[in-house]
Structures are given as C-alpha cells and as structure tokens.
Motif scaffolding. Sequence first.
Motif, PDB file in Angstrom:
ATOM      1  N   TYR A 244       2.124   1.354   7.949  1.00 28.81           N
ATOM      2  CA  TYR A 244       3.486   0.755   7.699  1.00 28.81           C
ATOM      3  C   TYR A 244       4.523   1.714   7.748  1.00 28.81           C
ATOM      4  O   TYR A 244       5.389   1.342   8.351  1.00 28.81           O
TER       5      TYR A 244
ATOM      6  N   ILE B  21      -2.517  10.423   4.082  1.00 23.53           N
ATOM      7  CA  ILE B  21      -1.474   9.819   4.693  1.00 23.53           C
ATOM      8  C   ILE B  21      -0.948  10.644   5.841  1.00 23.53           C
ATOM      9  O   ILE B  21      -0.620  10.320   6.725  1.00 23.53           O
TER      10      ILE B  21
ATOM     11  N   ILE C 279       9.956   6.729  -0.220  1.00 22.78           N
ATOM     12  CA  ILE C 279       8.242   6.883  -0.275  1.00 22.78           C
ATOM     13  C   ILE C 279       7.880   7.929   0.685  1.00 22.78           C
ATOM     14  O   ILE C 279       7.040   8.644   0.090  1.00 22.78           O
TER      15      ILE C 279
ATOM     16  N   ALA D 223      -0.708   2.278   4.396  1.00 16.53           N
ATOM     17  CA  ALA D 223       0.437   2.900   4.333  1.00 16.53           C
ATOM     18  C   ALA D 223       0.795   3.646   5.332  1.00 16.53           C
ATOM     19  O   ALA D 223       2.264   3.523   5.690  1.00 16.53           O
ATOM     20  N   SER D 224       0.185   4.289   6.051  1.00 15.66           N
ATOM     21  CA  SER D 224       0.490   5.158   7.130  1.00 15.66           C
ATOM     22  C   SER D 224       1.077   4.225   8.347  1.00 15.66           C
ATOM     23  O   SER D 224       2.074   4.550   8.947  1.00 15.66           O
TER      24      SER D 224
ATOM     25  N   CYS E 156       0.679  -1.211   0.113  1.00 17.99           N
ATOM     26  CA  CYS E 156      -0.060   0.041  -0.067  1.00 17.99           C
ATOM     27  C   CYS E 156       0.869   1.446   0.013  1.00 17.99           C
ATOM     28  O   CYS E 156       0.553   2.219  -0.705  1.00 17.99           O
ATOM     29  N   SER E 157       1.919   1.344   0.769  1.00 15.08           N
ATOM     30  CA  SER E 157       2.806   2.237   0.856  1.00 15.08           C
ATOM     31  C   SER E 157       3.576   2.602  -0.510  1.00 15.08           C
ATOM     32  O   SER E 157       3.957   3.648  -0.871  1.00 15.08           O
TER      33      SER E 157
END
Lengths: 467, 419, 255
Positions: B225, B289, B239, B222-223, A171-172
């Motif tokens: 991670y 994010i 990233i 995502a955050s 996802c990131s």
Amino acid sequence: MNLVILILIGIFSYTSFIYGRSRIKKITTSQSIKINALPNYYGYYLALWCALPSLIILLVWSIFEASIIKGLISQTLSQNELNVYTSDQINLIYQKIVSLYNGNFSGTITNEIKQGAEDYKSFLSIAQSSKVVLLLSTAILTITYGIKRISKNNKARHDVEKILTGLLFVCSLVAILTTLGIIFSLLFESIKFFSAINIFDFLFGTSWSPQRAFVRDASAISAEEYADLKNAFGSVPLFAGTAFIALIAMTVAVPIGLFSGIYMAEYASIKVRKFSKPIIEILAGIPTVVYGFFAALTVGPFFREFGEKLGLEVSSESALAAGLVMGVMIIPYVSSLSDDVINAVPQSLRDGSYAVGATKSETIKRVVIPAALPGIVGSILLAVSRAIGETMIVVMAAGLAANLTINPLESTTTITTQIVMLLVGDQEFDSPKTQSAFALGLTLFFATLILNYIALRFVKKYREKYD
Amino acid sequence: MTKEERIKKRYNAEKRFKLYGITSVVLAILFVVFLIHVIFSKGSSAFQKTTINVELNFTLDSLYLDPNPSKDDLENVEYYDLAIESLLKVYQVNGLKEEKALINLFSPDYEYEVRDFLIKNPEFINKKTILKLTASDDIDQLHKGNYPRHLPEDRRRINDFQLMMYDKLVEQNKIDKIFNNYLFQKGDSRNPELAGIGGALVGSFFTIIITLLLSFPIAIFASIYLEEFAPKNRVTDFIEININNLAAVPSIVFGLLGLGILLSTFDLPRSTPLVAGITLALMTLPRIIIPCRASLKAVPPSIREGALAVGASKVQSVMHHVVPLAIPGTLSGTIIGLAQALGETAPLILIGMVAFVVDIPSIPTDPSASLPVQVYLWSEQAERGFVEKTSATIMILLSFLITLNFIAVYLRQKFERKW
Amino acid sequence: MISNNIKIKTQDLNVYYGEKQALFNVNLDIHSKEVTALIGPSGCGKSTFIRCINRMNDVIDICKIDGSIKIDDKEIIDNNVDVVRLRESIGMVFQKPNPFPKSIYDNISYGPSIHGLADNKSDMDKIVENSLKKAALWEEVKDRLDEPGTGLSGGQQQRLCIARAISVNPEVILMDEPCSALDPIATAKIEELIDELKKSYTIVIVTHSMSQAVRVSQRTGFFHLGKIIEVDTTEKIFKNPGNQMTQDYITGRFG
C-alpha cells in the motif's frame, strides 16, 4: 471451534467464487453482452462478499467475547449479598472459576466457584451458538446480496480492486494502532500512578525503593502514607544508572565501531571487507540474553577476581561489566552505519584532497569525516537510544540496587531493569508499584523517541546534502 | 623541521591511523570468536549425560504383578521397591545413611526411568537386564570434570563416601556417558540433569509461527500500500513516521503493550505463545515493512509502465509484476525480522513467560517458555549443571538464528536482480 | 499515401507538473493508419504529449491535464474513462526496452490473459505467434519461447515489446523514441517494422532523429517549449516548412 468456522468460511467463499464465475459466464452467453471484466473477478467479487463481513464479525466477536463473559460473571459475583468483594478479589475468583471449568483447578471448591463455573459454561455455550447463528445468517445475507449485484454490476474488477486497496490500507494502519496501543497502555497506568505520586517526586526524587510501597489501592493514600511513598519512587538513580551504563557502552562502541567503519570504507580490500563485515554483524544478530549470560558468567567474575588482585572491591554485578558487554553488542550498529555514511561521501571530495597532496588518513580526518559528521553523529545517537532501551544485559549483569554512584565497579540499576523487576512475579495490578513500571516505560518511550527523532533529522539532513 | 622529516612524520601518522582501524576490526572479530568459544566450551558437554549401569530383575513378584499384565497394569504398578533394590545392588552399603548417599548418586527420577523402560519393552518381564539410569547432577558434573572435588568435604555437596563410591563405580566401568535425550525431550525441571528444552523449543516454535502468520501478511500488504498505492498526503506521511519510530522503540515497551492491552484489556491467557506471538508480531511488523518497501522500490518503474501500457490496471500491474519480483527481497527481510523475534527475551518476561512450566505445551494457549527465556531462567539458577544447560540452549538458539540468516542471505543472493 | 481519417484529435491540451506547465494549448490531429512523427528539442513536451494519449501520465501524482483528446470522437480526458480499456486499444513502446523478467511467451501472453482474449491454450499460442510474426521476431525466437525475454539482444527486446503491444489488438501504437537505445542495424529493423505496421495501426512516434522522421513518417509535428509549432506532411515540413523556427530546427541551428 474458531478453526472450524474459519474452514467453513473458506469453503463457502470458494464455492461462491466458483458460482460467481460460472453464473457470469452463463449470463454473458445467454444474453450475449460484453462484460467489462474477466469472469474470475466476478468469482472474487462474490467470494469477498461472502468472506469479508463474516470474518470481520468473527474477529470483533473473538476480541470481546472473553471480556464480556468476564464482565457478566463479575457482575453476578458483585451482586452477592453475603460477601462484598474488591475488584482484585473478583479477579481472583474469576481465575479460579475459569480454571475449574478447564479442569486444572486445585484447591477447595466453594459453592460460589462451582456456581460460577456452571454460569461460565452456559455463557460459553450461549456465546458459541449465537456466534454460529450470527455468522451463518450474515454469510447467507451477504451472498444473496452479492449474487443480486452480480447481474447488474459491470465493474466487478473495479470493485474487487477497490476492496483490495482498502484492505492494504487497513493493514498499513496497524502501525498507527500499535503506536496508539503503546501510548494508551503506558499513559493509562501512568496517569493512575501520577495521581498517587507527584510527578516531580518521581522525576527528581533521589531515592528509589518501590518495595516500600505496600499500599494496595493507589487512589486512597493518606498523607502519612504519601510522605513515606514520596521517597520510594524517586527515579533519578535509575536515570543516572541508565545514562552511566550507556556512557560506558558508548566509550567501548564508538571508537571501535567508528574505526572499523572507517577501515572498512576506506582501507579494506574487497576480500577483507567481504569476510569481516558479516562477522562483525554477527554481533548484532546475537540475542541480548546471550550477552547477558556472557556478562554474568564470564565478564563479571573476571572483573571481580581481577579487582581482588589489585585490592579493589568489585561487585560481581557491576556497571562496568554490563556496560562493556553492551558496548560490544553496539559495535556493529556504529560500524555499519558509519561505513554507509562514509561511503556516501562523494569521491570528488577525496580527489580534491589527494590532488593537493594529502595522505589517505589526512583526507579522512580533514575532509571525509567532517563531511560525514552529521551522519556519524546520527548513527551514534541511534546507538545511544539502543543502549538505553537494552534490557537483558543489564537485568542479568548490572544489579538491582538503586545506587546513585559514579563508581563503575559498584552495582547500578537502570530503567529497564526496574521495569522487569517490578513486573515479574505476582503483581497486584492496581498498586503504585506496578503502575510505576508503566511510568518508567513511558519515560523510556519518550526518551528513545526524542533521540531517534534527532538522530533521523541528522541523517536526513546529511542525505539531502549528498544524494 | 625539514621537508623530509615532515613527510616521514605524516607517513607515520598514516600508518598509525591505519593500525587503529585494523585493531578495531580485529578486536570486534575477537569478541565474536571469544563469545562463541566461551559458549561452546561450556555448553557442548550438555549434549551428553552421565549414567550409572544398574542390573534390574523384572520379576513379577518384585513388581507385585499377576502373570500376563496388561499395559494399564504396567503403568499403575509400584516400581519403587524394584528400583531401590536394584540401586542398592550397585554398591555394597551398610546402614541407612550410606544407603541414602548411594541413592543420591542417581537422579530423583530413577523410578520413572525403570517404569518407562518396562512399558516400552514389556518382553523383559521375568528377565534380567542392565539399564543405564541417569546420574544426579553432581555426579554428572563430577564425571564431566566440572566438579571441584579438591575442596574440603564441608564445602561440597558430594561427601567423601560418595566420591569413593563414584571412583569405585568408574573402576568397575559402571559409569557411562551417553547422548542426552532429556535435553530435547523434557520440559523445565528444578534438577539440572532432568531439565530439557523440549517445552521451550515447542513454545518458541508456536510463538514464531504466530508471529509469522500475523506479521508477514500485514507487513507485505502495508508495504504494498505505502509503496504503490498511497497518495502523497498527511495520512501517509504520518503512517511512515510511525513505522520508522516503532522500529526503534525498545522491545521492552512492546512487553508493556502486551501486558497492558493483551493481558489486562483483552484477557488473553498469560505466559502463552499466543500472547508472545502477537506481541512479537507487533514488534517485528515495522522491522519487516522497512526491507519490504525497499525491495518493492527496487523494482524499476519500467516494469510497471510495461504492464500498464498493455492495459493492466494498477492493481494488476502491482500484483502480477511488481510483487512477484519483490518477493525474494521481502522474504529475506521477513526471515531476518523473525530471527530477531526468535531471540527476543524482555517482552516475553513481561507477559509472564518466566513461569516455571514442566509440561510441554501442546497448543499455543498452553503456558510455556521459549528458548531465550529459558536461557534467562536457567542463568539465574545456582546449580552447577545449569551452566552447561544454559550454554547448550544458547548453542541451539544460535544455530537456529544462523540457519535463518543463512537462508535470508541465500535468498537475497540467489534471486537478487541487478536492474 | 495520405489518409484523411482523423483518429486522434486534441484540442487545447494543457498539462501541468505541479506548478510547472509542460504543454500549452496543443491542438493536433493524428490521422488513421499512418505514421505521425513528433520532433523537437529535448524537454519540449513530445513525450508528455504521447503519454497523455494513453493516460500514462496518470501514474504521476502531481500531473494534471486539461483540454480534450478525442479518439474516434470519444473524449478520453475524463475521469469516467476506464484507463484500462483505453490502454488495451492504445499500445505503447518505451524508450528503453522493458520486457518483463519472464519468458518470451509470458511476455506476450500477459496482455491477452488479463483482457481474456484467449479462451484456451491454442488460442493463446496463436496470438503469441501472430504478434511475434507481426513484430518480425517469430523466426528468431520460435524455438525458445520459454527462455527469459531479458536474455534477448536490445533490438530483439524492443521488437518483443512491440509484439507485446500488438498482442492486445490495439488501434493505435505510441512509440516513445523506440530506437534511442539501439544500434543502427537494430534501428533499421524496427523502422522496417514500423513501415509494415502502419498498414494495420495508427502510429505515433516520438523521435530525436530527423532522418528517422523522414524515413518512417507521413506526417510530422514540431514541438518547442511545450507548444506545437507546426504540423504537416513530412514532406512539407522538411522541404518547405511554414515556420521559421521549424526551419531553424531541421537545419540544425538549434536543438
């Protein structure tokens, strides 16, 4: 159809979850071994084995199905011996075929289109059934494999968590993919554009009139045509217009924003702050199309009437109206950022200044602002980057004519306006006209990127100083 | 200069400086008030429409119907004659020219309004009733006081005869203002009195749902991670830089992305909420994010340690403790991101949402407009009636945005913890 | 009562935070079912040391450990060791009470539920009750188990954290200055509790207060600049230390 498949995958996974959980309970009770994870994790483990591969296949399939079918049909069309089609024509026929299939076709139905629609239908049904078969067999295969693994696996939790972390990581990566997508889509078209138009003519030419570029095929331009095109894509007037409107916007936003930021941070009582800060921030939340409407409906005509009274000629779409309204929009960006920055200046600096008998404004001017300067500069640069990327206000209020002018009462145009104008309406995808929009987009992308980079460097330096 | 004078001067400077600050704040607030005032004063009249009372006699003869018609019959029958006849009864006219002038007082859809009424109320067959038929845009604006009737006849679209008829009708109480249901029920139209934001509302709804479904889970994952699991290395740094940059990329560039990748490469359908939703999701992602990470970061490490110390795995400590505590913050960040996406126009123009769509979309792959795009489209129209329609659309859009922001603020205040 | 069963044995333990070395060749034996106190000036590595025992240092990216720590003769400084299992058997109580912002009941039941220690609600109720009783908190909170744990007083919060640590049946309890954020009365209660707990658990306590070490521990280790200077029975350390540095520290000449 995809919805049905998704629901089926969901049901399968849930069943696998229940099955996995109960199976491991059975194994542990019958063989009385201690397992290293809660039974639930074995459920999740099996459910993941069931769902993940199928979902990935479904996703990939859905992404490529349309373009593959299109490719197949285009191939049949291009093999037609009676007519030789250009790729644009094939696209057009394909559109007709699809709309005939969907039942919203209006026009004459030729044999070719009819045949194409039948092909389309059969391709779709082949794709549909092979998709179902593929997914079903994958699911069965992976579930069986998962069940086999369960009885030997002592680390279900570990595995499940590893997959989960992997998912989070993927996802990131979407952020990187988006950036790549932007760069790819901009570069791809821009390169085509620059193969037709010299990059220096684009960057330094002073005449912008893309409507002259009637040439269809960008890759085959004759020398005469090029001589003509050379002057169609000189983007200096756009850069100048963009910078000019941004300048007008900043002359409105910087003083008002900065002074309100200072007032909020240093003078305002908690009550005033609590009341006025959200109100000013409303300005940042209003969609830009609203500002555009406001500029075109109220501000532009006001300036024109006002100018007429003074005997000035003011265009109803003027750089001044657009810049002014844009400036209002940007006020909260400057004010809240500089408010934060000023608040971060340590109290000890102020105390030192008060201790030698300075007034509040002297302290602010001589101590606080110099200390906060890098942060303030950073926030102003961020605001500039916002101003040059702003689209709707200029589209609706600044005009379309690419005048190279410094008269704020005339109409000017900007990069963003031209991108919109070039891409609205019927477009032939491979003409230099459309491609130039992507070249402009690329310029805009890099310009804002560099501005943001510099701005963030300033802000970061500043933070390091006081945090 | 004596010491006293100097101090006085310094205090004056102090006062001036403070005044600049107050002036700036007041100016900024005045802008807000003025903007909202302009929009509301122009837009509020659009929530009403002008109607002309017409007496209708639904005889079977005038409808060319057999006795006891079925619903199908009612739908397929010709209403034109009945409608025209009734219109002509409103005012005594002589000659075709005057007749045309009279009919032009009504919106071109009068025939369908008559039909829809009878289909909905079949019990009125063979009965008389008075219907409020929608007036044309010019009459509507005239009745609302927005029409320049003082201009000489050759500079306005309503001629003197029509003005005279209008005044007579007002005298006879045959003109009313009622709630404008078309504004919410209808799609776009070339006639302002028939144009509505129904299509744009549904389009915006589909778009924002797709944006939410795509961006929220991806942004949260995502955050999590980046904040909890990512090792400190180059990939992670890359990233992070990417996300910060994407958050500042102008929205129009995302429109180019949608056009170049989603429409040309993947061949997704143009002008649809599906493509709009995906494009806006990509745009909104970094903007969600960033606040999500901030709220994860705000959960103190002692909570993580507490969970780890009783033997929770890293994943368990994050999923059981950190994430639930950060949820209110992430939700409010998401809502604010979605509010921005809801008001976004430029990228949608590039993916073709400016198409003229009359039908209200029923699935996300139908061509459609969205609220901000509708504002843009109508603002380009010359008809007077579109100004109030545009302003009304803005009012509705703003009320959605204010509601969303209000929810976000409420969530933050209600669930905010001080550690 | 000095036991001779060695529960934890460390050999040549070295810990690095990036470039900086925090522990130097620490060799220390911790005996079963007694309280071992670790004393020493701030930054001497006491906390680093006990965070090695349950591998809490793994949370810090730049931290590197080498050497050996054996618990019941099983090596734990090893990538194959499941830290989750390890931490189930080694509880920890932190300097500042850190109850989860959940109910008192959920605070205790969390550990047992992730380890699957209770099959049903009544089992769980029993675990919660027992843990709270062992932590001497039951009487104070039994009527309000569904109130948030963060609403308790500081001392009660810390006992709640002790109860949370006990709830998963650990063998060892690590306490990192458990009383430093508490008032004297709450401290006395915790110390009483520690005395009671040592009957069932091996306890390692890091403390700043030498009097606390004397009151609660049977054995004391003195750390200085990342090295273990001396370890012996508490009585010996405070009455007749074998090392001049220890002598200086306990008499308050530095630290």
